[in-house]
Design an enzyme around this catalytic site. Structure first.
Site, PDB file in Angstrom:
ATOM      1  N   VAL A 198       0.731  -1.325   0.180  1.00  0.00           N
ATOM      2  CA  VAL A 198      -0.005   0.045  -0.164  1.00  0.00           C
ATOM      3  C   VAL A 198       0.900   1.250  -0.067  1.00  0.00           C
ATOM      4  CG1 VAL A 198      -2.122  -0.876   1.099  1.00  0.00           C
ATOM      5  CG2 VAL A 198      -0.361   0.058   2.558  1.00  0.00           C
TER       6      VAL A 198
ATOM      7  N   ASN B  97      -7.567  -1.665   4.537  1.00  0.00           N
ATOM      8  CA  ASN B  97      -7.408  -2.210   5.940  1.00  0.00           C
ATOM      9  C   ASN B  97      -5.959  -2.461   6.285  1.00  0.00           C
ATOM     10  OD1 ASN B  97      -7.775  -4.556   8.116  1.00  0.00           O
ATOM     11  ND2 ASN B  97      -6.852  -5.431   6.339  1.00  0.00           N
TER      12      ASN B  97
ATOM     13  N   SER C  43      -8.761   2.480  14.512  1.00  0.00           N
ATOM     14  CA  SER C  43      -8.577   1.782  15.836  1.00  0.00           C
ATOM     15  C   SER C  43      -9.139   2.394  16.889  1.00  0.00           C
ATOM     16  CB  SER C  43      -6.924   1.800  15.618  1.00  0.00           C
ATOM     17  OG  SER C  43      -6.594   1.192  17.269  1.00  0.00           O
TER      18      SER C  43
ATOM     19  N   SER D 201      -0.959   8.025  13.622  1.00  0.00           N
ATOM     20  CA  SER D 201      -1.341   7.307  12.236  1.00  0.00           C
ATOM     21  C   SER D 201      -2.904   7.111  12.330  1.00  0.00           C
ATOM     22  CB  SER D 201      -0.275   6.042  11.815  1.00  0.00           C
ATOM     23  OG  SER D 201      -0.758   4.972  12.725  1.00  0.00           O
ATOM     24  N   LYS D 202      -3.429   6.503  13.347  1.00  0.00           N
ATOM     25  CA  LYS D 202      -4.520   5.960  13.349  1.00  0.00           C
ATOM     26  C   LYS D 202      -5.669   7.033  13.697  1.00  0.00           C
ATOM     27  CE  LYS D 202      -4.242   1.585  12.288  1.00  0.00           C
ATOM     28  NZ  LYS D 202      -4.889   1.058  10.829  1.00  0.00           N
TER      29      LYS D 202
ATOM     30  N   TYR E 136       1.674   4.825  16.403  1.00  0.00           N
ATOM     31  CA  TYR E 136       0.369   3.984  15.996  1.00  0.00           C
ATOM     32  C   TYR E 136      -0.784   4.763  16.229  1.00  0.00           C
ATOM     33  CZ  TYR E 136      -2.918   0.158  15.519  1.00  0.00           C
ATOM     34  OH  TYR E 136      -4.029  -0.496  15.064  1.00  0.00           O
TER      35      TYR E 136
END
Ligand SMILES: NC(=O)c1ccc[n+]([C@@H]2O[C@H](COP(=O)([O-])OP(=O)(O)OC[C@H]3O[C@@H](n4cnc5c(N)ncnc54)[C@H](O)[C@@H]3O)[C@@H](O)[C@H]2O)c1
Length: 253
Positions: A63, A88, A141, A157-158, A154
Site C-alpha cells: 500500500v 485495511n 483503531s 497514524s490511526k 500508531y
C-alpha cells in the site's frame, strides 16, 4: 445478498481482519479483490473463497507504493467497476514512549498506516466519483480516538486515518461516494499476537487486557468484518464520515 454484483478491493487481506472481511464480503455475493504484500497468504485466501463458491482474485500490493496501488485499482475498475475500497492494511510497532520510538520506526508506521490509506483513497476516488457511487471503509483503531501510551506512532497514524476519512466524506459526498472508518478494539489476529509476544507473560497480558473490556473478552476478526460489511453495503446508505467504534464497550468506561 448484501453485496450482490459489487466489486470490493481489500488491502492487507491475507490475514486477520482483512481476511475475515474478504470472506464475509464473498459470502454476501461480492467479487473480492484480495491484495497484500504476503503473496502466498493472499493467494490462499482468494483460492479458499473460490473453493467455497465465491469469486475472488489476488493482486500483490504494497500500500505504500502509490503507482502500483493506482495500477491495481485502475485494472480492477476497468474490468469490473469499483464499488467498495477497504483500506485495511496496517502495522503496529514495539511499545515505547514517544522519545523511544526512533525516526525509522515512526516513518515506517506512518508510511503504511497513513500514506497507505491515503494512496487507497486517492486511487479509488476518481473511479467512484466518475460512476457517481462507491463506499470507502478505512480501518482505524481505538487509537483513532484514544492516545494509547507507548503507542505514539500508531495512535498518531490511526487518528489521522479517522480525520482523513471525514475529509474524504465531505469532499466525495456530493459525487454520491461515502467514506467511513471502523475503529476496532483489541482483536485476535497476528498483530495482537505480535504485541503479546513482546510482553513478559503473554497469556497473563491477554487475560489482563480482556478483563478491561466490559464484555470480558477481546474482539474476533469476524466481528470487525461485520462492521466493515455494514459500512460497505447499502444498509449504511446515509452513513458517511463516521468512525464506528467496535470495541466491546472498552472506550465507554
Ligand atoms: N488486531 C487488533 O487488535 C487491531 C485493533 C485495531 C485496529 N487494527 C487494525 O486492523 C487492520 C488489520 O490488522 P490485523 O489485526 O488484521 O493484522 P494482521 O497482521 O493479521 O493483518 C495485517 C495484514 O496487512 C498486511 N500488510 C502489512 N503491511 C502491508 C503493506 N505495506 N501493504 C499491504 N499489506 C500489508 C500484512 O501482510 C497482513 O496480511 C490494521 O490496520 C490494524 O491497525 C487491528
Amino acid at each position: 445478498m448484501r453485496l450482490d454484483n459489487k466489486t470490493v478491493v481489500i488491502t492487507g487481506a491475507a490475514s486477520g481482519i482483512g481476511q475475515a472481511t474478504a470472506e464475509r464480503c464473498a459470502e454476501e455475493g461480492a467479487r473480492v479483490i484480495v491484495t497484500d504484500i504476503d503473496t502466498e497468504g493472499g493467494q490462499a485466501v482468494a483460492e479458499a473463497i473460490e473453493e467455497d463458491g465465491g469469486e475472488a482474485e489476488f493482486h500483490e500490493l504494497d500500500v505504500t507504493d502509490s503507482d502500483r496501488f493506482q495500477a491495481v485499482v485502475d485494472e480492477v475498475a476497468d474490468a469490473y467497476g469499483l464499488d467498495v475500497m477497504v483500506n485495511n492494511a496496517g502495522t503496529g510497532h514495539p511499545g515505547g514512549s514517544l522519545e523511544e520510538i526512533d525516526e525509522e520506526m515512526r516513518d515506517f508506521v506512518i508510511d503504511i498506516n497513513i500514506k497507505g490509506v491515503w494512496n487507497g483513497c486517492d486511487a479509488a476516488l476518481p473511479h467512484m466519483k466518475e460512476q457517481g457511487s462507491g463506499a470507502i471503509v478505512n480501518v482505524g483503531s481505538l487509537a483513532s480516538i484514544l492516545g494509547l501510551p507507548k503507542q505514539a506512532a500508531y495512535s498518531t497514524s490511526k487518528a489521522a486515518v479517522l480525520n482523513m476519512t471525514r475529509t474524504v466524506a465531505a469532499e466525495a459526498g456530493p459525487y454520491g461516494v461515502r467514506a467511513n472508518a471502523v475503529c476496532p478494539g483489541f482483536t485476535e489476529t497476528q498483530m495482537l499476537e505480535g504485541y503479546l509476544a513482546q510482553q513478559e507473560d503473554p497469556e497473563a497480558a491477554r487475560e489482563e487486557m480482556a478483563a478491561d473490556y466490559p464484555l470480558k473478552r477481546l474482539g474476533k476478526p469476524d466481528e470487525i468484518a461485520d462492521a466493515i460489511l455494514f459500512l460497505a453495503s447499502d444498509e449504511s446508505s446515509f452513513v458517511s464520515g463516521h468512525g464506528l467504534v467496535v470495541d466491546g464497550g472498552f472506550s465507554t468506561c
